[in-house]
Design an enzyme around this catalytic site. Structure first.
Site, mmCIF file in Angstrom:
data_model
loop_
_atom_site.group_PDB
_atom_site.id
_atom_site.type_symbol
_atom_site.label_atom_id
_atom_site.label_comp_id
_atom_site.label_asym_id
_atom_site.label_seq_id
_atom_site.Cartn_x
_atom_site.Cartn_y
_atom_site.Cartn_z
ATOM 1 N N ASP A 1 -60.017 -18.498 1.994
ATOM 2 C CA ASP A 1 -59.426 -17.251 2.470
ATOM 3 C C ASP A 1 -60.471 -16.461 3.254
ATOM 4 O O ASP A 1 -61.648 -16.829 3.308
ATOM 5 C CB ASP A 1 -58.944 -16.457 1.244
ATOM 6 C CG ASP A 1 -58.050 -15.284 1.610
ATOM 7 O OD1 ASP A 1 -57.556 -15.224 2.743
ATOM 8 O OD2 ASP A 1 -57.846 -14.410 0.741
ATOM 9 N N GLU B 1 -61.532 -15.581 8.922
ATOM 10 C CA GLU B 1 -61.373 -15.335 10.364
ATOM 11 C C GLU B 1 -62.704 -15.219 11.129
ATOM 12 O O GLU B 1 -62.676 -15.514 12.335
ATOM 13 C CB GLU B 1 -60.541 -14.057 10.570
ATOM 14 C CG GLU B 1 -59.089 -14.192 10.156
ATOM 15 C CD GLU B 1 -58.910 -14.253 8.632
ATOM 16 O OE1 GLU B 1 -57.994 -14.947 8.179
ATOM 17 O OE2 GLU B 1 -59.696 -13.622 7.912
ATOM 18 N N ASP C 1 -50.889 -12.699 3.427
ATOM 19 C CA ASP C 1 -50.508 -11.852 2.293
ATOM 20 C C ASP C 1 -49.361 -10.932 2.676
ATOM 21 O O ASP C 1 -49.555 -9.741 2.934
ATOM 22 C CB ASP C 1 -51.715 -11.026 1.838
ATOM 23 C CG ASP C 1 -52.886 -11.927 1.466
ATOM 24 O OD1 ASP C 1 -52.625 -13.017 0.943
ATOM 25 O OD2 ASP C 1 -54.028 -11.535 1.699
#
Length: 883
Positions: A511, A514, A609
Site C-alpha cells: 500500500d 505512489e 479505500d
C-alpha cells in the site's frame, strides 16, 4: 502556408507514402497536404459559408472584442480547436494567446467549472516540424524532423529522430526522440522485432510539411491516427502530439473513477500516481497510458504510449485526443486487433502477460482496518467458520504493526499473531498482511534494522544534496525505499525473510506506494528548479508534482523521481513478488495499490479505500478496466461492506474481498473478466454498458447496484442465454430486460455455446478442489457447444512450462458430448466428473449412452437434460450421447 487536417474519418491525402501492399517501403514525399476541406462536402461548405459571413459581419461592426480575427481562425469549428494554452489557473487573455502565435476567441464557460471549448487554439499555419529525410531500415523507416521556428516552451528541440518499425502484421511501433542527445526512456522490457512484418493489416503514410503520421486500416480504409490536426511540440519538458479519432468509443487511460466509456466533451485525464480516496475527476493510484477504441464498423485498435512521466490526455468532441507529457520520449505502440480481445492480447505481448496467481486468490478474502488485536482477528475467523461462510484468506491492515513500522508486530495487542496464522494454515486458509514503502527513520540507532541497514547500504531516495529524503507517513518521519536499485530488492528480501520466520504470511498487500507522503515533498520542502517546478504541470490534484508525495527532484538509482514516480508501485511489486517466490517457493500473491503497465507480471490491484457506499459498487465495474485493461491478473474490485457478520446480518457489516482470477500465457490467452463490449463489439448497445460485466467468455453478471430494489434491468445481447441456476433460456434480440432480484439471488446468465466446469463450493478453494465436477453445457441455437479446463495443483511455480498440468477440451455436436484430454498430469486423476447438465435440449431424449452404455437421466420441461453419478476421472476422455 501549413495546413493542419480537419478531423474527419475521410482518408486525407498522403504526403510521404511509406508502405504499399506487398511491397517494401518506398518513401516518396509529395509536399504539403491539400486543403483540409477536400472531400468534406456540403457540411464543410456550410461551415465555410456561415463562418465567413460571421467574419464579414464582425469586420463591418468593428471586429471581435475590439480586433479583427483572420478568417483562418474563424474557419476552425469549435469541436476542432486544439488547445494552445492548456495551463490551469491562468485566465487566458488575447495578449497571452497571441504571444504564442495562436487564435483567440472567447466563449462562454461551461457549467460546473469544467473546461470547455479552448479560447486559445492553434491556427492552420502554426509552425511545426518538417520531415527532412526518410530512409528505409530493416524493420521500417527512419526519418529526420527539423523545426526552424522555436515553440513557446523552453529548451525546444530543433531536430528529432523518427523511427517506425513494422514489428508484426498487427503491431506498429513509432518512436520520436531527440536526434542529437539521449533522453530518459522507460526501463521496461519490451519485445524486439527481428524482421519486418510481411503482410501488415495497416498502411502508414507521413505528411512532410507539416510533419504528421497517417495510419489507416487496410480492410476498411479507416484513418486510425492523423497527427496533422495540430502541431507536434517537443521541448525538454513539454511533449505534445494530437490525433483525430475514428469514433467516440474510447476506453482506458487509467486510473480514474468515472464511466467506462470516456466522455469526449472537453475532458482531461491526468496520469500521475496519487494517494487520494477514489474520487471522480482526480488522478488516482496508477498510470496506464493506453487506450482502446472501437471503430464504427466494429473493429478495434489500441494505442500505448510507453512514457512514465507526468502526463495528461485531453479529449475533445471532434473526436480528437491530445497527449501531453513533461519528459521522456514519444514511444507509441499501435495494436490493430481487429477484434478488441486481440488488441488486449497484442498489448500484453508488449508489456508482458500476467502471471498465474495461486488458486486461493479465487476465494473470499476478509480484511478491515481496526480489528485492534490478533485475538479479535481470530474471533472473526472463528465466527466465519461457525457460520460456514467461505473464507480463503484473512488479512490485517497496519494496526498489527508496532508503531506502524514495517516488519514489526505490536508486542501487546498482536502477540498471538503467529498462533493465529498457524491456526489458519491448519484449516487450509492463508494469511495476508500489509506493508508500506515508507521506513521509519526516527528510531535510536541499532534498534530498527530495516532503516539502519537500508541507510548503511544507501537504499533510500535521496535529496539533491545526497541525503535520504525524509517525509511523513503512518510511523511518523520516514525514508522511502528505492526499488529502482537492485540492491534494494535484496534488502527487501532479507527483511521479509526475517519477518516470515516470525509470522509465516502467505501473501502481501503493498500500500501507499505512489509513493504516498503526508507532507508535500519532504520535511524540508523541495528545492527550486525545473524538476519540482517544471515549465508546465499537468492537471494533477494539488497542482504540484510533489503534492502528497516526494519531491520530483529526488535521486534514485535509475534516474530522478521526476521520471520514475509512476513506476514506483511496479518496481515495489516486482521486488515483493520475487521475495515471496524465494521465501515460499510458490506462486506469489501480491496486491498493489499503485500500478503501471506490466504490473500483472508481479501483482494484482485493488481500487483503493472507498467509502463502501452503493456508488462504490457501481464504480468497481468500470474501475477494473480503466486503463488496466486486464493487465493485472486478479483484482479486488473494492473493499465492500458485505453481509458476513453476525447476528443481524443486515446491520453488522464487515469487509469482504472477492478477487477475480484470470490466467494468461503466451500460448493460451484466457481472460476471466471482461466488459461486455469486448465480447460483442458489433452490438453498439454494449459500447457504453458499465453496470454489467462478463466473467470470461460466457457468464453475464447483472448485479444490483441500488438500495431497496427487488428487480434490476440489464441488457441481454442478441442470442440465447440461460439462467445459470435453472437452465431456463432467454432468446434475446438484443434488448433491455427486467429481472427479478430478491436478496438471495444474483442474476447470472450463461451464453449459448459454452461449456462451464463447476464445483460445489466449500469453505476454502483447497477443499472445494476435492468435490466432483459438474459440467454445465449451454447449447447454441445450432445445438453445439465448446469449453475447456486447465487443471494443476493450484500453487506450484511454472506448472505450464514444466508440463505439470492437465488440459481438457469439451465439445458438443450432433447430440454427442465429448471430453478430449490433450495433456494430463497426476493431479487430474484425483478429480472426478460427477454430473453433466445440458441446457437447451429441445426434445425429450429416449435414452442416454455413456461410452456406449445406457445411463439413467432426468429431463425437465425447461429443456434441461441432467445425467448424474458419472464417476469419471478428469484424466480420461469419454463421450455421452442422447437419442
Amino acid at each position: 502556408m501549413k495546413s493542419y487536417q480537419k478531423l474527419t474519418t475521410a482518408v486525407p491525402p498522403a504526403a510521404c507514402q511509406v508502405e504499399e501492399e506487398g511491397a517494401a517501403p518506398t518513401p516518396t514525399c509529395r509536399g504539403k497536404l491539400g486543403p483540409w476541406w477536400v472531400g468534406s462536402g456540403l457540411l464543410v461548405a456550410a461551415i465555410l459559408l456561415s463562418t465567413i459571413t460571421v467574419w464579414v459581419l464582425r469586420q463591418v461592426s468593428g471586429g471581435w472584442l475590439g480586433h479583427a480575427l483572420p478568417p483562418k481562425c474563424l474557419l476552425i469549428p469549435e469541436s476542432h480547436r486544439f488547445d494552445c494554452y492548456p495551463e490551469r489557473h491562468v485566465v487566458v487573455t488575447q495578449e497571452l494567446c497571441e504571444s504564442r502565435g495562436c487564435c483567440f476567441i472567447e466563449s462562454p464557460p461551461p457549467a460546473g467549472g469544467k473546461r470547455g471549448v479552448p479560447w486559445c487554439f492553434y491556427p492552420p499555419d502554426f509552425p511545426s516540424y518538417t520531415l527532412e529525410s526518410l530512409n528505409q531500415t530493416a524493420l521500417g523507416v527512419v526519418g529526420l524532423l527539423v523545426r526552424r521556428e522555436k515553440a513557446y516552451y523552453p529548451q525546444d528541440i530543433e531536430m528529432l529522430r523518427l523511427d517506425a518499425e513494422f514489428e508484426t502484421d498487427t503491431r506498429l511501433h513509432i518512436k520520436i526522440t531527440d536526434a542529437a542527445n539521449p533522453r530518459y526512456e522507460v526501463p521496461l522490457e519490451v519485445p524486439r522485432a527481428m524482421k519486418r512484418a510481411e503482410n501488415p493489416i495497416y498502411s502508414l503514410d507521413f505528411s512532410r510539411d507539416p510533419f504528421g503520421v497517417l495510419l489507416r486500416r487496410r480492410a476498411t480504409g479507416t484513418v486510425l491516427l492523423n497527427t496533422t490536426v495540430a502541431p507536434l511540440i517537443f521541448a525538454d519538458q513539454f511533449l505534445q502530439i494530437a490525433t483525430s479519432l475514428p469514433s467516440r468509443f474510447l476506453y482506458g487511460l487509467g486510473e480514474h473513477r468515472g464511466t467506462f466509456l470516456h466522455s469526449l466533451d472537453w475532458s482531461t485525464l491526468t496520469l500521475w500516481a496519487r494517494d487520494v480516496s477514489p474520487t471522480e475527476s482526480f488522478n488516482l493510484y496508477g498510470a496506464h497510458p493506453f487506450y482502446l477504441l472501437m471503430e464504427e464498423g466494429g473493429d478495434a485498435h489500441g494505442v500505448f504510449l510507453l512514457n512514465s512521466n507526468a502526463m495528461e490526455v485531453a479529449l475533445q468532441p471532434a473526436p480528437g485526443l491530445t497527449w501531453r507529457t513533461i519528459g521522456g520520449v514519444l514511444d507509441f505502440y499501435i495494436f490493430l486487433g481487429p477484434d478488441p480481445n486481440m488488441v488486449i492480447q497484442q498489448y500484453q505481448q508488449v508489456i508482458g502477460f500476467p502471471a498465474m496467481p495461486p488458486l486461493w486468490a479465487l476465494g473470499f478474502h476478509l480484511c478491515r482496518w481496526g480489528y485492534g488485536s490478533s485475538n479479535e482477528t481470530w474471533k472473526t475467523v472463528r465466527a466465519m467458520r461457525n457460520y460456514q461462510i467461505p473464507q480463503d484468506a484473512q488479512w490485517n491492515d497496519i494496526d498489527y504493526m508496532d508503531g506502524y513500522r514495517d516488519f514489526t508486530v505490536d508486542p501487546q495487542k498482536f502477540a498471538s499473531l503467529p498462533s493465529v496464522v498457524e491456526d489458519l494454515h491448519k484449516h487450509r486458509q492463508r494469511y495476508v498482511m500489509i506493508l508500506d514503502p515508507g521506513i521509519s527513520s526516527t528510531n535510536p540507532h541499532g534498534s530498527y534494522w530495516p532503516f539502519d541497514e537500508g541507510l548503511r547500504r544507501g537504499l533510500f531516495l535521496n535529496t539533491t544534496r545526497g541525503q535520504p529524503l525524509i517525509g511523513q507517513v503512518w510511523p511518523g518521519f520516514t525514508a522511502f525505499a528505492d526499488f529502482s536499485n537492485p540492491d534494494t530488492h535484496q534488502w527487501w528480501l532479507e527483511n521479509l525473510q526475517r519477518f516470515h520466520a516470525h509470522v509465516p504470511f502467505d501473501g502481501l498487500w503493498i500500500d501507499m506506494n505512489e509513493p504516498s507522503n503526508f507532507m508535500d515533498g519532504s520535511e524540508d520542502g523541495c528545492p527550486p528548479g525545473e524538476l519540482d517546478s517544471p515549465p508546465y504541470t499537468p492537471a494533477v490534484l494539488g497542482d504540484s508534482l510533489s503534492a502528497k508525495t516526494v519531491c520530483a527532484s529526488a535521486k534514485q538509482k535509475t534516474s530522478v523521481h521526476y521520471n520514475l514516480h509512476n513506476l514506483y508501485g511496479l518496481m515495489e511489486a516486482k521486488a515483493t513478488a520475487s521475495a515471496l517466490i524465494q521465501i515460499r517457493g510458490k506462486r506469489p500473491f501480491v496486491i498493489s495499490r499503485s500500478t503501471f503497465p506490466s504490473q500483472g507480471r508481479y501483482s494484482g490491484h485493488w481500487l483503493g479505500d472507498n467509502r463502501s457506499q452503493w456508488k462504490d459498487m457501481y464504480y468497481s465495474i468500470p474501475g477494473g478496466w480503466h486503463g488496466l485493461h486486464a493487465d493485472p491478473p486478479y483484482q479486488h474490485p473494492q473493499l465492500c461492506q458485505a453481509f458476513c457478520l453476525f447476528g443481524d446480518i443486515s446491520e453488522t457489516p464487515c469487509t469482504l474481498l472477492t478477487p477475480c482470477l484470470a490466467w494468461i500465457t503466451e500460448n493460451w490467452p484466457i481472460r476471466a473478466v471482461s466488459p461486455s463490449r469486448r465480447r460483442f463489439p458489433w452490438d453498439v448497445a454494449t459500447l457504453g454498458l458499465d453496470r454489467q460485466f462478463l466473467w470470461g467468455r460466457s457468464l453475464l453478471v447483472t448485479p444490483v447496484l441500488e438500495p431497496g430494489v427487488d428487480s434490476v434491468t440489464g441488457y441481454v445481447p442478441r442470442g440465447v442465454w440461460y439462467d445459470f441456476y435453472t437452465g431456463s433460456s432467454v432468446n434475446s434480440s438484443g434488448e433491455m430486460l427486467k429481472m427479478s432480484a430478491p436478496l438471495e439471488h444474483l442474476n447470472l446468465h450463461v451464453r449459448e455455446g459454452a461449456i462451464l466446469p463447476t464445483q460445489k463450493p466449500e469453505t476454502t478453494s483447497e477443499v472445494t478442489r476435492g468435490n466432483p465436477l459438474r459440467l454445465i453445457v449451454a447449447l447454441s441455437s445450432r445445438a453445439t457447444a465448446w469449453g475447456d479446463l486447465f487443471w494443476d495443483d493450484g500453487e506450484s511455480l511454472d506448472t505450464f512450462e514444466r508440463g505439470s498440468y492437465s488440459y481438457v477440451v469439451f465439445n458438443v455436436t450432433q447430440n454427442i458430448f465429448t471430453s478430449t484430454v490433450l495433456h494430463t498430469s497426476t493431479e487430474a486423476t484425483e478429480v472426478t466428473i460427477g454430473t453433466l447438465s445440458i441446457f437447451g435440449v429441445r426434445e425429450p431424449p429416449s435414452k442416454v449412452l455413456l461410452n456406449g452404455q445406457e445411463k439413467p437421466f432426468s429431463y425437465l420441461d425447461n429443456q434441461v437434460l441432467t445425467v448424474t453419478d458419472l464417476g469419471l476421472s478428469l484424466s480420461q476422455g469419454f463421450s455421452l450421447q442422447w437419442l
